[in-house]
Design an enzyme around this catalytic site. Sequence first.
Site, PDB file in Angstrom:
ATOM      1  N   SER A 143      30.792  47.107   8.183  1.00 11.16           N
ATOM      2  CA  SER A 143      30.929  47.345   9.460  1.00 11.16           C
ATOM      3  C   SER A 143      29.741  47.619  10.165  1.00 11.16           C
ATOM      4  CB  SER A 143      32.294  47.946   9.841  1.00 11.16           C
ATOM      5  OG  SER A 143      32.670  48.365  11.175  1.00 11.16           O
ATOM      6  N   ASP A 180      31.970  42.207   6.610  1.00 12.53           N
ATOM      7  CA  ASP A 180      32.596  42.162   7.975  1.00 12.53           C
ATOM      8  C   ASP A 180      31.921  43.205   8.988  1.00 12.53           C
ATOM      9  OD1 ASP A 180      34.700  41.095   9.450  1.00 12.53           O
ATOM     10  OD2 ASP A 180      36.146  42.716   9.130  1.00 12.53           O
ATOM     11  N   HIS A 219      39.928  44.424   9.343  1.00 15.68           N
ATOM     12  CA  HIS A 219      38.868  45.037   8.856  1.00 15.68           C
ATOM     13  C   HIS A 219      39.002  46.222   7.878  1.00 15.68           C
ATOM     14  CE1 HIS A 219      34.656  45.987  10.165  1.00 15.68           C
ATOM     15  NE2 HIS A 219      34.971  47.492  10.555  1.00 15.68           N
TER      16      HIS A 219
END
Length: 372
Positions: free
Chosen positions: A214, A237, A295
């Site tokens: 992230s 991600d 996620h």
Amino acid sequence: MSGYGEESTFLRLWYPASLTDVKKHASQWPRWMDNDYLQGFSAILGIWPIFLRTALRWVGDDLRIPGVWNADVLEGTQQFPTVVLSHGLSACRFLYSSLCMQLASHGIVVAAVEHKDESAASTFFYENESKYLSGKKSTIIFRTVSATSDTGHQLLVRRRQLDIRASECSRALDFLIGVNEGRCCENLLDPETKILEQLKGRLDLETASLMGHSFGGATTLVTAAKDDRFKQLIVLDSWLFGLKNEENMPKVLAKVPKLFLNADYFQLDLKGNLDIMRKLVSPTDSKFTVKKSTHEQFCDSPNIIGLRLNRDKPRIDGNLGLRINTHIVLRYLKERLGDSVKWDNGNFLQENADHIISDISVQETTQLSTKL
């Protein structure tokens, strides 16, 4: 923890151990979360700490990580591939224990950094030796930055955080170099440990990898643009808002090997994120998306509280998604670093090939199929 003040290095170190049966040493399994982090996670979730404590007790009264604290390092002379891990927004050094444990079990040392840029759920440091000896911690709690506020202000905050994070990743590598050379054996949190001494000469830092999830994915890119000691990047991600104006970064990172591994729904829900990512993906980079994944399937939360995101959509099983992501990372490191990575589970990825596409999103594949 090594050093004092905000320039100190704070990380959790995972490594291959000499033990053959971890269950026999359950008394040495560390707690998953210390109570110091209840306030930070409670603030992020918008609930009172007592409610979070109650919820965790309902899930498991004393959550433990099935890894042995201070187990002796695996005997031998081989050097271990080494990865520095940057956590995501509102996470911390222990939130990726499942992933780190699997990498360590396959012969890899992982240094999971805890960032002090106000992006961690909570963290702390000691200002100086006097404060350390008296046990007085300086605590940093997660800073909320509204996504609906002025975009320029948010971009400024995120860019500042990324610069701090990049410095911390580089300092983590400096620390590991010191460990490998026998210079850095200090651990303020466990002064009696001999593990750092046992790792002298055992770390392969010529092929050091940097991995992030992230906001940590953006951190890997910013760090590598400044520090060429990281030889490959694993971008999990990634949330790339802080890089939206970085026009030179694609050129700087063009020759750095990268794995982009995405969750299906997160990338489709983030407006503009894929546009930034496309500029950063080089033709030789590896890129994969796990279909119907979320996620959170890179960290521990699916194994503790289940899947919380994208409840209105069909989702891949939480544990299966995490396992697929982990094995894609292991396969990439095996391809890059060879037999020092003890992974030979290609059959698992073949059996689950229907869940994986070779692109940065399902949308990319759909558009390509339409054009063809």
